[in-house]
Design a protein around this motif. Structure first.
Motif, short mmCIF file in Angstrom:
data_model
loop_
_atom_site.label_atom_id
_atom_site.label_comp_id
_atom_site.label_asym_id
_atom_site.label_seq_id
_atom_site.Cartn_x
_atom_site.Cartn_y
_atom_site.Cartn_z
N PRO A 371 5.58 -4.54 4.44
CA PRO A 371 6.24 -5.84 4.37
C PRO A 371 6.77 -6.34 5.71
O PRO A 371 7.08 -7.52 5.84
N THR A 372 6.85 -5.47 6.72
CA THR A 372 7.39 -5.90 8.02
C THR A 372 6.35 -5.70 9.11
O THR A 372 5.41 -4.91 8.98
N ARG A 373 6.56 -6.40 10.25
CA ARG A 373 5.65 -6.31 11.39
C ARG A 373 5.65 -4.89 11.97
O ARG A 373 4.61 -4.37 12.36
N LEU A 374 6.84 -4.26 12.00
CA LEU A 374 6.93 -2.91 12.53
C LEU A 374 6.10 -1.94 11.71
O LEU A 374 5.39 -1.08 12.25
N GLY A 379 0.76 1.30 11.25
CA GLY A 379 -0.46 1.61 10.51
C GLY A 379 -0.31 1.59 9.02
O GLY A 379 -1.24 1.96 8.29
N TYR A 380 0.85 1.16 8.53
CA TYR A 380 1.04 1.09 7.09
C TYR A 380 0.03 0.10 6.50
O TYR A 380 -0.11 -1.03 6.97
N GLY A 381 -0.66 0.50 5.45
CA GLY A 381 -1.60 -0.37 4.76
C GLY A 381 -2.95 -0.51 5.43
O GLY A 381 -3.86 -1.14 4.87
N ALA A 382 -3.12 0.05 6.62
CA ALA A 382 -4.38 -0.10 7.35
C ALA A 382 -5.51 0.63 6.62
O ALA A 382 -5.38 1.79 6.24
#
Length: 439
Positions: A371-374, A379-382
């Motif tokens: 949910p955030t840019r950080l 790599g979250y969700g990549a």
């Protein structure tokens, strides 16, 4: 502390069951598995070598009567102990006297404790030293499973003898004896036919006390006139079923219901359901067990089973009893006839066992929300593949932690609707092989 027989006065006011208690081993009704010639318990009694024991059996099967026969058969000093009537001071006096009898006269003391399960832990523990040292031979009688109701330490120092409910033929013989015995009803010349005696024996549910009590009631109401079977039901009203909501029979009967449904026997299931209903079991307890059963034993072989069980619970709360019995019967018979699978139950057990074994393995990055840019930068969700982007609604990717990839918990059976689910999973596996997960 009292002698077992000192307070027993037999007269016309004494209940028939008490007046007809057996005087010797051959008079004891039933229990041939324990008391037939050559059986171990009979030999121990006849040879005066009986050690501490627990007599476990339902009401009216002869536990107290057998204890009284032992008192008459052996050379032991026989006393009884009541948790209600006696305290610690009485118990200490009993042990002191028993020890004295043993030391001075080499005479054993048999201590009879009726309904031993009613003693609290401290009271039961108080018996241990005296039993261990041989100062007393304890005979406890109980209607409850001693595995649950008798302290493990005391149980390990006694031998449990299981007494069975009396057979109809045994009770029939008791009734006949009551009619002819001078201690019984011989002086009343009760005119009762064989069919009526058979009916009384069958209605006693294995309990001699109930049978003799009913016969005594019939004798008092007959007032010299002949008694016939058709009027007995009206005289005695409804039979008493052996059942206790808080005791072992409660669990035995519900277990029989569950196993009958699991075994796909609607007739057996409905019989045990009827037993629960007639005994006054809480219908919501019954339907809760059906809901659990529907998920555990039927599962995805017929997903409608759980729907029907939950609907039965709602209907039961809405309409109540006695009409609720029809709802319970519909749910029970449906579940019994449904195809069975415990695959979901086995799968969650296996998955939980793996969690306990491997701990909190990290969630793969492609399955994490970002949910955030950080988070995206980390790599979250990549690499996550959206299943609806394919024509099949399926894109192969790994959903388990990396250390568990390839692990299978759910293994559907080839029965009922679960067979269709198994075919679907095999088809998806083929698609996965054609288009494997992207690294």
């Amino acid at each position: 502390m009292t002698d077992l027989f000192s307070e027993t006065r037999l007269d016309g006011q004494t209940p028939l069951a008490e007046r007809l208690r057996p005087q010797q081993l051959d008079d004891v009704a039933g229990q041939a598995h324990l008391l037939a010639p050559g059986r171990p318990l009979r030999q121990l009694i006849e040879q005066d070598r009986l050690s501490s024991a627990i007599f476990w059996g339902p009401p009216g099967c002869g536990k107290t009567s057998l204890a009284q026969v032992i008192a008459r058969t052996t050379r032991c000093r026989f006393v009884s102990y009541s948790a209600i009537a006696h305290g610690v001071k009485d118990f200490r006096a009993l042990i002191a006297e028993a020890r004295q009898q043993r030391q001075l006269y080499s005479r054993r003391t048999l201590l009879f404790v009726d309904e031993i399960h009613r003693l609290n832990k401290a009271q039961q523990d108080a018996f241990l030293p005296a039993v261990e040292q041989g100062d007393i031979v304890l005979i406890g009688a109980t209607t409850e499973n001693p595995s649950f109701e008798v302290n493990a330490a005391l149980l390990s120092r006694t031998r449990v003898f299981v007494l069975h409910p009396l057979e109809v033929a045994d009770i029939r013989q008791l009734l006949q004896r009551a009619l002819t015995s001078p201690a019984g009803l011989a002086d009343q010349t009760l005119a009762i036919d064989d069919e009526s005696l058979d009916w009384l024996a069958a209605q006693a549910d294995g309990d001699a006390r109930i049978a003799l009590g009913n016969l005594e009631l019939v004798a008092s109401m007959a007032q010299g006139r002949p008694v016939r079977a058709p009027e007995l039901a009206e005289l005695l009203q409804q039979r008493s079923l052996r059942y206790d909501k808080g005791a072992e029979e409660h669990y035995n009967v519900i277990s029989a219901l569950i196993k009958s449904v699991r075994g796909s026997d609607p007739d057996g299931a409905l019989y045990w359901l009827a037993r629960l209903i007639e005994a006054g079991e809480d219908p919501l307890f019954i339907v809760r067990r059906l809901v659990i059963l529907a998920a555990e034993d039927i599962g995805n072989a017929d997903p409608r089973g759980l729907q029907l069980a939950v609907a039965a619970q709602q209907a039961l709360q809405f309409i109540g009893m006695p009409e609720g019995r029809i709802v319970l019967a519909q749910a029970t018979s449906y579940l019994a006839c449904a195809p069975k699978s415990n695959a979901a139950y086995a799968a969650i057990n296996a998955a939980q066992a793996e969690v306990r074994r491997s701990g909190s393995l990290p969630v793969p990055l492609h399955l994490r929300n970002a949910p955030t840019r950080l988070m995206k930068a980390q790599g979250y969700g990549a690499g996550y593949r959206y299943a609806h982007d394919s024509a099949e609604g399926y894109l192969a990717q790994d959903y388990l932690p990396e250390a568990l990839v390839g692990q299978q918990f759910y293994q559907p059976v080839d029965r009922g609707y679960e067979k269709t689910m198994a075919e679907r999973l095999r088809y998806l596996q083929q698609l996965r092989q054609q288009n494997p997960p992207q690294p």
